[in-house]
Design a protein around this motif. Structure first.
Motif, short mmCIF file in Angstrom:
data_model
loop_
_atom_site.label_atom_id
_atom_site.label_comp_id
_atom_site.label_asym_id
_atom_site.label_seq_id
_atom_site.Cartn_x
_atom_site.Cartn_y
_atom_site.Cartn_z
N CYS A 46 0.86 -1.19 0.00
CA CYS A 46 0.00 0.00 0.00
C CYS A 46 0.89 1.23 0.00
O CYS A 46 2.11 1.14 0.22
N GLY A 47 0.32 2.38 -0.25
CA GLY A 47 1.10 3.60 -0.29
C GLY A 47 1.68 3.95 1.07
O GLY A 47 2.87 4.29 1.19
N ILE A 48 0.84 3.91 2.10
CA ILE A 48 1.24 4.26 3.46
C ILE A 48 0.78 3.15 4.40
O ILE A 48 -0.36 2.69 4.33
N ALA A 49 1.65 2.73 5.31
CA ALA A 49 1.29 1.79 6.37
C ALA A 49 1.48 2.50 7.71
O ALA A 49 2.44 3.25 7.90
N VAL A 50 0.55 2.27 8.62
CA VAL A 50 0.58 2.93 9.93
C VAL A 50 0.91 1.90 10.99
O VAL A 50 0.22 0.88 11.13
N ILE A 51 1.98 2.15 11.74
CA ILE A 51 2.38 1.29 12.86
C ILE A 51 2.23 2.09 14.14
O ILE A 51 2.66 3.25 14.22
N ARG A 52 1.57 1.49 15.15
CA ARG A 52 1.27 2.23 16.38
C ARG A 52 1.95 1.57 17.57
O ARG A 52 2.20 0.36 17.58
N THR A 53 2.20 2.38 18.59
CA THR A 53 2.62 1.87 19.89
C THR A 53 1.72 2.49 20.95
O THR A 53 1.14 3.56 20.75
N SER A 54 1.62 1.82 22.09
CA SER A 54 0.88 2.36 23.23
C SER A 54 1.49 1.81 24.51
O SER A 54 1.66 0.60 24.65
N GLY A 55 1.80 2.71 25.44
CA GLY A 55 2.38 2.28 26.70
C GLY A 55 3.49 3.21 27.15
O GLY A 55 3.89 4.14 26.41
N CYS A 110 1.36 7.28 23.32
CA CYS A 110 1.24 6.56 22.05
C CYS A 110 2.14 7.22 21.00
O CYS A 110 2.41 8.43 21.06
N ALA A 111 2.58 6.42 20.05
CA ALA A 111 3.34 6.92 18.91
C ALA A 111 2.83 6.24 17.65
O ALA A 111 2.34 5.11 17.69
N GLU A 112 2.95 6.95 16.53
CA GLU A 112 2.57 6.39 15.24
C GLU A 112 3.69 6.62 14.25
O GLU A 112 4.30 7.70 14.20
N PHE A 113 3.95 5.60 13.44
CA PHE A 113 4.94 5.65 12.37
C PHE A 113 4.20 5.46 11.05
O PHE A 113 3.68 4.37 10.80
N HIS A 114 4.15 6.49 10.22
CA HIS A 114 3.50 6.41 8.90
C HIS A 114 4.60 6.13 7.87
O HIS A 114 5.24 7.06 7.38
N VAL A 115 4.80 4.86 7.58
CA VAL A 115 5.91 4.44 6.73
C VAL A 115 5.40 4.08 5.34
O VAL A 115 4.19 3.94 5.12
N HIS A 116 6.33 3.91 4.39
CA HIS A 116 5.94 3.41 3.07
C HIS A 116 5.45 1.97 3.22
O HIS A 116 5.99 1.20 4.01
#
Length: 492
Positions: A46-55, A110-116
């Protein structure tokens, strides 16, 4: 005059006797002390993939993977180079976002990484996060479960979120959004406030019944509040099946005599070749089911064997199953051959299925029926002559598609009656759990009315209010929460 009443209100609000095992906004998520991470967008390229963290280690994870190492401004997207925390190898250039708790979806940092969205990039970032101390992969639904545990979402809102993720039709989306916005929860909280006031009045009578300063008619006021609540609960329980049909799909059965065009209609409505179409009568020998979107409503469409005396044991079994499925239908599409309405099979079908169903609907039966006159392309002129009691009927041709728009509009109206309209009116009950707790609340109110002792009446009000609390909080029981969260995907 109302000496001590506010104390009683506080006492009534302190957590009544409840049918649930534990009070609170919900049990903590499994392993809630750890920091979790997951891919939250869909699998595949996909064009953009979203990876999340929480804690609590989300900030450390963000610093470990990004260059420069400082945290970005809260809730502002920043372009950063992502590197492997051990080898320093570049992984991607990505947008990163930082959501310090409690102002986040889960209530935690929380953090989000919007990667290719290439598989190699996603895999590399996930492996890098797995090497950060204190992080582990998330379980299915764990982000949402943490949001529930930290009071960010009520249980009805969690259910609305799950329904929104799985929504496949327009009306499912509308209904899920209303529940996610908290409409059902707000309604339950309003009912709980009514019960709290009624309980305060009863408690005031128990403590100050002999006090001359107590206002007259205090029990009558509680009775009036309970009576109004009973009316509201009964109205929602009468509509309980509509919300569940909207969430899971209405059961629409296509039936008729042999060779009327039932399979052709099913193929036309489902826009794919579900059933075999043949001029030979009795082609369909079993019930064929397909889920379809009809006018925005979710429907399980069933093609059934033509209703006649079977020529052999296999066709007879098909006819038996067709009649059995008719009894389960929310909406019946009765298909007739418009060019052969005087045939014995058509007349028999009208006498044994159509006319009795219409008569039962006039007597309050919940089943609805649409009469479809197929093969209009074979008519010479004019509409067929049908008696008024067989209305409503629709003239169409499955071969040419003429009349299809009229049928879809008629289906939209019928399905709105069967499933409800999520755009208007009060929020619908979409799950059996909702119905169970409202029914329990109503039964407790019945015990209140029958109670001979004022103390027993007060206890009945506590139990009733407890059922409403369980509806929005689940009572903290792990079994209920496990069932609700089992349909969530990893990353949500």
């Amino acid at each position: 005059m109302w000496r001590g009443l506010w104390t009683l209100v506080a006492r009534a609000a302190r957590g009544p006797s409840r049918p649930c095992t534990r009070q609170g906004s919900g049990a903590p998520a499994p392993g809630s002390g750890a920091t979790i991470f997951a891919l939250s967008s869909g699998q595949g390229r996909c064009g953009i993939a979203v990876i999340r963290t929480s804690g609590p280690a989300s900030g450390h994870a963000l610093r470990s993977l990004t260059v420069p190492r400082d945290l970005p401004p809260a809730r502002r997207a920043c372009l950063r180079l992502l590197t492997d925390p051990r080898s320093g190898e570049p992984l991607d250039r990505a947008l990163v976002l930082w959501f310090p708790g409690p102002q986040s979806f889960t209530g935690e940092d929380c953090a989000e990484f919007h990667v290719h969205g290439g598989p190699a990039v996603v895999s590399g970032v996930l492996q890098a996060l797995g090497r950060v101390p204190g992080l582990r992969p998330a379980e299915a639904g764990e982000f949402t479960r943490r949001a529930f545990a930290h009071g960010k979402l009520s249980l009805t809102e969690v259910e609305g979120l799950a329904d929104l993720i799985h929504a496949e039709t327009e009306v499912q989306r509308r209904q899920a959004l209303r529940q996610l916005d908290g409409e059902l929860g707000h309604l339950c909280h309003g009912w709980a406030e009514t019960l709290t006031k009624a309980l305060a009045h009863v408690e005031a009578y128990i403590d100050f019944g002999e006090d001359d300063n107590l206002e007259d008619g205090i029990l009558e006021r509680a009775d009036s509040q309970v009576q109004g609540l009973e009316v509201a609960l009964n109205a929602h329980l009468r509509d309980a099946r509509r919300g569940q049909r909207l969430r899971l799909g209405a059961n629409v059965v296509v039936t008729g005599p042999p060779n009327a065009g039932k399979s052709s209609l099913v193929n036309l409505l489902s826009r794919k070749p579900v059933s075999i179409v043949s001029p030979e009568p009795g082609t369909t020998r079993d019930v064929l089911e397909t889920p379809v979107d009809l006018a925005g409503f979710p429907v399980l469409l069933s093609d059934t064997a033509g209703l006649r005396e079977g020529e052999g044991p296999v066709e007879q079994e098909g006819v038996r199953r067709a009649r059995e499925r008719l009894e389960q239908a929310d909406l019946i599409l009765a298909v007739l051959d418009a060019s052969d309405l005087a045939s014995p099979s058509t007349c028999n079908f009208l006498d044994t299925v159509v006319t009795p169903t219409i008569a039962q609907s006039h007597n309050g039966n919940s089943q609805r029926l649409l009469l479809v006159l197929n093969k209009s392309d074979l008519l010479l002129a004019g509409d067929p002559d049908l008696s008024p009691e067989l209305s409503p009927h629709l003239l169409m041709s499955c071969l040419t598609g003429e009349g299809l728009d009229g049928l879809l509009e008629a289906l939209r109206k019928e399905l709105t009656a069967v499933c409800g309209d999520p755009s208007t009116g009060p929020p619908l009950l979409t799950r059996a759990r909702h119905q169970h707790h409202l029914q329990g609340c109503l039964e407790a109110l019945g015990h209140y009315k029958q109670a001979k002792d004022v103390a027993l009446a007060a206890e009945a009000l506590r139990i009733a209010r407890g059922h409403l609390a369980c509806l929005t909080s689940g009572g903290g029981t792990e079994e209920i929460l496990d069932i609700i969260f089992q349909d969530f995907c990893v990353g949500k």
